[in-house]
Write an enzyme that holds these catalytic residues in place. Structure first.
Site, PDB file in Angstrom:
ATOM      1  N   LYS A  72       0.816  -1.219   0.000  1.00  0.00           N
ATOM      2  CA  LYS A  72       0.000   0.000   0.000  1.00  0.00           C
ATOM      3  C   LYS A  72       0.850   1.269   0.000  1.00  0.00           C
ATOM      4  CE  LYS A  72      -3.468  -0.390  -0.531  1.00  0.00           C
ATOM      5  NZ  LYS A  72      -4.055  -0.680  -1.873  1.00  0.00           N
ATOM      6  N   ARG A  76       2.113  -0.489  -7.392  1.00  0.00           N
ATOM      7  CA  ARG A  76       1.481  -0.658  -8.699  1.00  0.00           C
ATOM      8  C   ARG A  76       1.633   0.609  -9.536  1.00  0.00           C
ATOM      9  NH1 ARG A  76       0.969  -3.907 -12.538  1.00  0.00           N
ATOM     10  NH2 ARG A  76       0.608  -5.490 -10.904  1.00  0.00           N
ATOM     11  N   ARG A 280      -8.857   4.523  -3.138  1.00  0.00           N
ATOM     12  CA  ARG A 280     -10.110   4.497  -2.380  1.00  0.00           C
ATOM     13  C   ARG A 280     -10.026   5.387  -1.146  1.00  0.00           C
ATOM     14  NH1 ARG A 280     -10.709  -2.051  -2.685  1.00  0.00           N
ATOM     15  NH2 ARG A 280     -12.137  -2.193  -4.454  1.00  0.00           N
ATOM     16  N   ALA A 281     -11.173   5.945  -0.773  1.00  0.00           N
ATOM     17  CA  ALA A 281     -11.222   6.808   0.409  1.00  0.00           C
ATOM     18  C   ALA A 281     -10.979   5.984   1.672  1.00  0.00           C
ATOM     19  CB  ALA A 281     -12.583   7.491   0.488  1.00  0.00           C
TER      20      ALA A 281
END
EC number: 2.8.2.-
Length: 315
Positions: A72, A76, A280-281
């Site tokens: 995270k 990517r 994403r939030a």
């Protein structure tokens, strides 16, 4: 007949090829080294390194660069941006060769088979974010290639924790499975739950120490994941220089997508964005709890800055 007997004798006395051992831990062979030596020995005996070379001259080869993490952190995005360079050949999927025992036992030829076809002038890259926090991976990578150039992308540790939770939360939602709130993971007996895996993954200095046992700091380039999100081009320029690539990626390769809220890529007139699962939030977290999380990371962050000789704009 004489020629046949002579050939048989030569086969019998031919010395067995054994891979050289790394300089580290020369007095006592570790279990990881033993496994790797067996993998190399098995591969050599089976002659598995016969390259499958198409008529166009490309072939599959071991990566010269690995994006080792962090989960995270933006791995990517980094891989997609780096793939804009014509001299980069990137593996599409996370390979998990060095951290998953079932994959590692398959040997180096299996690893090669997961790589894209590339030309001799290209650098093959694979990314598996779990490598950074896996204790056994640095030695295994070292045993394969002591000259490996490593890419590590990091974000603010607190933000990374929230992203980590968000990914798992949405994975459960897609499968229509309930998942606890983030507060249930962050708080235990009224205190911050430092045993939460997402928190451990953000203790960068602990994991970095493990990598520096095997690779010098100048073989590990740290990408600022927060800056990559806000202004990707300068960070990619630094990666190009680290990998000794000619400057091919430029600012026009990036454009800000207002709908998605982050930068997308433009390559030869073709535009593409990261998957909708990216960006994403994060869940809403109580301000006091967030401050407690940031306070917990203050000292570990300071140790990390001292370790790598560089600071980052983290809380």
């Amino acid at each position: 007949m004489a020629a046949f007997l002579l050939g048989a004798v030569l086969l019998i006395v031919q010395p067995q090829i054994v891979p050289s051992r790394p300089a580290i831990n020369s007095n006592a062979e570790t279990s990881s080294q033993s496994v790797q030596r067996e993998l190399l020995k098995k591969t050599s005996q089976k002659n598995d390194f016969k390259e499958n070379i198409p008529s166009n001259g490309s072939c599959q080869q071991l990566p010269q660069t690995i994006i080792i993490g962090v989960r995270k952190g933006g791995t990517r995005a980094l891989l997609e941006m780096l793939s804009l360079h014509p001299d980069i050949a990137a593996a599409e999927n996370e390979v998990h060769f060095f951290d998953w025992e079932d994959h590692y036992r398959n040997g180096l030829q299996w690893y090669i088979n997961q790589m894209p076809f590339s030309y001799p002038h290209q650098i093959t890259v694979e990314k598996t974010p779990a490598y950074f926090t896996s204790p056994k991976v640095p030695e295994r990578v070292y045993n394969m290639n002591q000259s490996m150039r490593l890419l590590l992308i990091l974000r603010d540790p607190s933000e990374r924790v929230l992203s980590d939770y968000t990914q798992v939360f949405y994975n459960h939602m897609q499968k229509h499975k309930p998942y606890p709130s983030i507060e249930q993971f962050l708080i235990k007996n009224g205190e911050l739950n430092v045993d939460y895996k997402a928190i451990n993954r953000s203790l960068y200095y602990i994991h970095m120490q493990n990598w520096l046992k095997y690779f010098p700091l100048d073989h590990i380039h740290i990408v600022d994941g927060d800056k990559l999100i806000k202004d990707p081009f300068p960070e990619i320029e630094k990666v190009e220089r680290f990998l000794k690539l000619s400057p091919q990626i430029n600012a026009s390769n990036f454009y800000f997508n207002k709908t998605k809220g982050f930068y997308c890529l433009r390559d030869s007139g073709r535009e593409r964005c990261l998957h909708e699962s990216k960006g994403r939030a994060h869940p809403q977290v109580d301000t006091r709890l967030l401050e407690k999380l940031q306070e917990y990371f203050h000292e570990p962050n300071k140790k990390f800055f001292e370790l790598v000789g560089r600071t980052f704009d983290w809380h």
